[in-house]
Design a protein around this motif. Structure first.
Motif, PDB file in Angstrom:
ATOM      1  N   SER A 122      97.901  65.822  27.300  1.00 50.91           N
ATOM      2  CA  SER A 122      98.319  65.589  28.468  1.00 50.91           C
ATOM      3  C   SER A 122      97.349  65.397  29.481  1.00 50.91           C
ATOM      4  O   SER A 122      96.016  66.009  29.311  1.00 50.91           O
ATOM      5  N   PHE A 123      97.523  64.821  30.588  1.00 53.95           N
ATOM      6  CA  PHE A 123      96.493  64.709  31.646  1.00 53.95           C
ATOM      7  C   PHE A 123      96.141  66.025  32.122  1.00 53.95           C
ATOM      8  O   PHE A 123      94.870  66.498  32.419  1.00 53.95           O
ATOM      9  N   GLU A 124      97.047  66.986  32.346  1.00 57.72           N
ATOM     10  CA  GLU A 124      96.670  68.271  32.924  1.00 57.72           C
ATOM     11  C   GLU A 124      95.842  69.060  31.838  1.00 57.72           C
ATOM     12  O   GLU A 124      94.895  69.812  32.414  1.00 57.72           O
ATOM     13  N   ALA A 125      96.301  68.804  30.692  1.00 58.54           N
ATOM     14  CA  ALA A 125      95.124  69.602  29.523  1.00 58.54           C
ATOM     15  C   ALA A 125      93.950  68.849  29.632  1.00 58.54           C
ATOM     16  O   ALA A 125      92.901  69.449  29.349  1.00 58.54           O
ATOM     17  N   VAL A 126      93.816  67.718  29.678  1.00 60.17           N
ATOM     18  CA  VAL A 126      92.528  67.150  29.708  1.00 60.17           C
ATOM     19  C   VAL A 126      91.610  67.554  31.284  1.00 60.17           C
ATOM     20  O   VAL A 126      90.603  67.759  31.194  1.00 60.17           O
ATOM     21  N   ALA A 127      92.380  67.589  32.316  1.00 61.44           N
ATOM     22  CA  ALA A 127      91.908  68.095  33.302  1.00 61.44           C
ATOM     23  C   ALA A 127      91.309  69.660  33.298  1.00 61.44           C
ATOM     24  O   ALA A 127      90.001  69.877  33.456  1.00 61.44           O
ATOM     25  N   THR A 128      92.068  70.362  32.505  1.00 63.38           N
ATOM     26  CA  THR A 128      91.112  71.847  32.043  1.00 63.38           C
ATOM     27  C   THR A 128      90.019  71.699  30.974  1.00 63.38           C
ATOM     28  O   THR A 128      88.960  72.386  31.309  1.00 63.38           O
ATOM     29  N   ALA A 129      90.309  70.709  30.149  1.00 65.38           N
ATOM     30  CA  ALA A 129      89.114  70.424  29.385  1.00 65.38           C
ATOM     31  C   ALA A 129      87.710  69.789  30.010  1.00 65.38           C
ATOM     32  O   ALA A 129      86.539  70.323  29.705  1.00 65.38           O
ATOM     33  N   VAL A 130      88.047  69.029  30.878  1.00 66.78           N
ATOM     34  CA  VAL A 130      86.790  68.632  31.590  1.00 66.78           C
ATOM     35  C   VAL A 130      86.233  69.371  32.516  1.00 66.78           C
ATOM     36  O   VAL A 130      84.881  69.418  32.729  1.00 66.78           O
ATOM     37  N   THR A 131      87.129  70.212  32.955  1.00 64.35           N
ATOM     38  CA  THR A 131      86.449  71.330  33.898  1.00 64.35           C
ATOM     39  C   THR A 131      85.771  72.320  32.950  1.00 64.35           C
ATOM     40  O   THR A 131      84.409  72.871  33.550  1.00 64.35           O
ATOM     41  N   LEU A 132      86.152  72.791  31.857  1.00 62.71           N
ATOM     42  CA  LEU A 132      85.355  73.706  31.016  1.00 62.71           C
ATOM     43  C   LEU A 132      84.007  72.925  30.515  1.00 62.71           C
ATOM     44  O   LEU A 132      83.008  73.610  30.618  1.00 62.71           O
ATOM     45  N   LEU A 133      84.183  71.534  30.338  1.00 64.79           N
ATOM     46  CA  LEU A 133      82.794  70.873  30.146  1.00 64.79           C
ATOM     47  C   LEU A 133      81.982  70.796  31.251  1.00 64.79           C
ATOM     48  O   LEU A 133      80.925  70.817  30.768  1.00 64.79           O
ATOM     49  N   ALA A 134      82.242  70.616  32.312  1.00 58.03           N
ATOM     50  CA  ALA A 134      81.310  70.356  33.395  1.00 58.03           C
ATOM     51  C   ALA A 134      80.641  71.862  33.731  1.00 58.03           C
ATOM     52  O   ALA A 134      79.564  71.908  34.118  1.00 58.03           O
ATOM     53  N   SER A 135      81.394  72.995  33.535  1.00 57.84           N
ATOM     54  CA  SER A 135      80.891  74.318  33.476  1.00 57.84           C
ATOM     55  C   SER A 135      79.936  74.708  32.398  1.00 57.84           C
ATOM     56  O   SER A 135      79.091  75.338  32.533  1.00 57.84           O
ATOM     57  N   GLU A 136      80.136  74.037  31.276  1.00 59.38           N
ATOM     58  CA  GLU A 136      79.186  74.416  29.940  1.00 59.38           C
ATOM     59  C   GLU A 136      77.980  73.588  30.048  1.00 59.38           C
ATOM     60  O   GLU A 136      77.081  74.113  29.688  1.00 59.38           O
ATOM     61  N   TYR A 137      77.724  72.336  30.621  1.00 55.53           N
ATOM     62  CA  TYR A 137      76.602  71.566  30.721  1.00 55.53           C
ATOM     63  C   TYR A 137      76.037  71.578  31.972  1.00 55.53           C
ATOM     64  O   TYR A 137      76.592  70.901  32.960  1.00 55.53           O
ATOM     65  N   ASP A 138      74.596  71.714  32.079  1.00 53.29           N
ATOM     66  CA  ASP A 138      74.092  71.582  33.165  1.00 53.29           C
ATOM     67  C   ASP A 138      73.980  70.079  33.842  1.00 53.29           C
ATOM     68  O   ASP A 138      73.671  69.935  35.089  1.00 53.29           O
ATOM     69  N   ALA A 139      73.917  69.108  32.677  1.00 51.70           N
ATOM     70  CA  ALA A 139      73.763  67.804  33.311  1.00 51.70           C
ATOM     71  C   ALA A 139      74.896  67.205  33.972  1.00 51.70           C
ATOM     72  O   ALA A 139      74.825  66.192  34.613  1.00 51.70           O
ATOM     73  N   PHE A 140      76.045  68.131  34.146  1.00 52.52           N
ATOM     74  CA  PHE A 140      77.216  67.657  34.996  1.00 52.52           C
ATOM     75  C   PHE A 140      77.419  68.653  36.236  1.00 52.52           C
ATOM     76  O   PHE A 140      77.503  69.847  36.213  1.00 52.52           O
ATOM     77  N   ASP A 141      77.651  67.896  37.235  1.00 48.93           N
ATOM     78  CA  ASP A 141      77.931  68.456  38.506  1.00 48.93           C
ATOM     79  C   ASP A 141      79.655  68.967  38.593  1.00 48.93           C
ATOM     80  O   ASP A 141      80.358  67.893  38.637  1.00 48.93           O
ATOM     81  N   ALA A 142      80.012  70.342  38.700  1.00 49.26           N
ATOM     82  CA  ALA A 142      81.251  70.664  38.433  1.00 49.26           C
ATOM     83  C   ALA A 142      82.124  70.209  39.544  1.00 49.26           C
ATOM     84  O   ALA A 142      83.222  69.806  39.685  1.00 49.26           O
ATOM     85  N   ALA A 143      81.271  70.040  40.967  1.00 54.35           N
ATOM     86  CA  ALA A 143      82.056  69.547  41.937  1.00 54.35           C
ATOM     87  C   ALA A 143      82.244  68.133  41.903  1.00 54.35           C
ATOM     88  O   ALA A 143      83.683  67.737  42.545  1.00 54.35           O
TER      89      ALA A 143
END
Length: 214
Positions: A122-143
């Motif tokens: 679902s979208f909300e599950a993907v929202a959680t996933a992308v937030t975790l991914l952004a926190s994991e990799y320095d190349a992505f700005d979490a903001a």
């Protein structure tokens, strides 16, 4: 717990093994020790960590995790929706032959027989996933990712897509977030598109805000 289980499975199957570990850790810590659900999440965390260490050629760390993960999954009750028997067999082979991690992709995790990918969420599950991914990799700005999620929710609140269109095929922020979660090989390219859209949206918001400050 089921939603976190599915999110972790999806990102694991996309190749983000350490992020899967992060998806499962918080719900695992909240479970009573020794329950079947606790042993399942604990075993899956060990499985993801073993694969993660193997990809970095940390053979000793991988062997210990493979052995302990197999033990936790062996204690899961029958009827579990996850393919624990297949994963246990792989972990036994991995403990005996750590370099197997370099020669063979780990078995996909299945939930009720389905190898869930991020596009199945679902979208909300993907929202959680992308937030975790952004926190994991320095190349992505979490903001940037946080704002993209916010703008995507606004899109969904004013959805003009044809009825029945899967959210993963939506245009705009929603579709880009699904692509960001699902396509590990193209993720950096998707992120640059996403960042450009976020920056333009921020600029429009700033312009509108400035009108009322004069």
């Amino acid at each position: 717990m089921q939603e976190a289980l599915r999110i972790g499975i999806a990102v694991f199957n996309a190749g983000d093994y350490h992020v899967a570990h992060e998806a499962w850790e918080e719900p695992w810590l909240a479970l009573a020790e020794g329950t079947s659900e606790e042993r399942l999440l604990h075993g899956l965390i060990q499985y993801a960590a073993a694969v993660h260490h193997g990809r970095r050629r940390n053979w000793s760390g991988q062997r210990g995790l493979a052995e302990s993960g197999e033990r936790y999954l062996a204690a899961v009750d029958e009827g579990c929706p996850v393919n624990v028997d297949e994963i246990r067999a792989y972990l036994r082979r991995l403990a005996a032959d750590p370099e197997l991690a370099e020669r063979r992709r780990p078995p996909a995790l299945r939930y009720a027989g389905d190898a869930i990918e991020p596009t199945d969420l679902s979208f909300e599950a993907v929202a959680t996933a992308v937030t975790l991914l952004a926190s994991e990799y320095d190349a992505f700005d979490a903001a940037v990712v946080d704002d993209a999620v916010r703008y995507a929710r606004e899109e969904l609140g004013d959805d003009s897509s044809p009825r029945g269109t899967p959210q993963r095929r939506s245009r705009g922020f929603v579709g880009m977030l699904f692509a960001f979660a699902a396509d590990r090989d193209q993720r950096s390219i998707v992120y640059e598109r996403l960042r450009g859209h976020v920056e333009r949206r921020r600029s429009r918001e700033s312009d509108v805000s400035g009108l009322f400050e004069k």
